[in-house]
Design an enzyme around this catalytic site. Structure first.
Site, PDB file in Angstrom:
ATOM      1  N   ASN A  88      30.412  32.613  38.489  1.00 17.90           N
ATOM      2  CA  ASN A  88      30.483  31.187  38.771  1.00 17.90           C
ATOM      3  C   ASN A  88      29.095  30.767  39.249  1.00 17.90           C
ATOM      4  O   ASN A  88      28.499  31.442  40.096  1.00 17.90           O
ATOM      5  CB  ASN A  88      31.523  30.899  39.854  1.00 17.90           C
ATOM      6  CG  ASN A  88      32.937  31.190  39.384  1.00 17.90           C
ATOM      7  OD1 ASN A  88      33.255  31.004  38.204  1.00 17.90           O
ATOM      8  ND2 ASN A  88      33.785  31.650  40.279  1.00 17.90           N
ATOM      9  N   HIS A 101      27.334  37.245  42.790  1.00 15.32           N
ATOM     10  CA  HIS A 101      28.407  38.229  42.609  1.00 15.32           C
ATOM     11  C   HIS A 101      29.004  38.064  41.230  1.00 15.32           C
ATOM     12  O   HIS A 101      29.040  36.966  40.679  1.00 15.32           O
ATOM     13  CB  HIS A 101      29.485  38.089  43.692  1.00 15.32           C
ATOM     14  CG  HIS A 101      30.023  36.702  43.840  1.00 15.32           C
ATOM     15  ND1 HIS A 101      29.351  35.724  44.541  1.00 15.32           N
ATOM     16  CD2 HIS A 101      31.140  36.129  43.362  1.00 15.32           C
ATOM     17  CE1 HIS A 101      30.051  34.600  44.495  1.00 15.32           C
ATOM     18  NE2 HIS A 101      31.135  34.805  43.773  1.00 15.32           N
ATOM     19  N   HIS A 103      32.498  38.642  39.123  1.00 17.13           N
ATOM     20  CA  HIS A 103      33.941  38.877  39.235  1.00 17.13           C
ATOM     21  C   HIS A 103      34.389  39.788  38.094  1.00 17.13           C
ATOM     22  O   HIS A 103      34.025  39.552  36.928  1.00 17.13           O
ATOM     23  CB  HIS A 103      34.711  37.558  39.086  1.00 17.13           C
ATOM     24  CG  HIS A 103      34.502  36.562  40.183  1.00 17.13           C
ATOM     25  ND1 HIS A 103      35.414  36.353  41.200  1.00 17.13           N
ATOM     26  CD2 HIS A 103      33.480  35.699  40.423  1.00 17.13           C
ATOM     27  CE1 HIS A 103      34.977  35.404  42.014  1.00 17.13           C
ATOM     28  NE2 HIS A 103      33.799  34.982  41.561  1.00 17.13           N
TER      29      HIS A 103
END
Ligand code: 5GP
Ligand code: ZN
Length: 109
Positions: A88, A101, A103
């Site tokens: 994101n 990060h 996912h």
């Protein structure tokens, strides 16, 4: 390193998280609010705000994150059934934690 960053705190073991995997570039732990039966976060040790902030020198880190996504999918038994690897990016892209990060989502029947 950002002192008010929750993922920096997790990386530094100042906030609890069970690491499923760790190497010299990143850690992997379960998302606290899973959106799938398997929902892991692959988090670099280095504080980078988002994909918008990476450049060529971060290529090794990003590559390591993707390879770790593949490894963790295999470990979780979802490599064959399939999975998503998702970044994101910034608020409009659904990012709420501003420490890079990846996912890993999967395990749906
Ligand atoms: P983003 O929307 O920024 O891409 O995703 C951040 C993710 O981090 C969310 O799915 C959220 O549930 C997860 N998260 C936020 N705080 C914590 C925490 O303290 N521990 C863990 N394990 N996950 C967290
Ligand atoms: Zn951070």
């Amino acid at each position: 390193m950002a002192h008010d960053c929750i993922f920096c705190q997790i990386v530094r073991n100042e906030t609890p998280a069970d690491f499923l995997y760790k190497n010299d570039a990143l850690v992997v732990f379960k998302d606290i609010h899973p959106h799938a039966p398997v929902h892991l976060l692959i988090v670099p040790l280095k504080h980078i705000r988002s994909i918008n902030d990476i450049d060529a020198k971060d290529g090794g880190t990003v590559s390591e994150m993707i390879l770790t996504g593949k490894l963790m999918a295999k470990k979780a038994g979802i490599a064959e059934s399939g999975y998503k690897l998702l970044f994101n990016v910034e608020r409009g892209g659904g990012q709420v934690i501003f420490h890079l990060h990846l996912h890993l989502l999967g395990g749906w029947k």
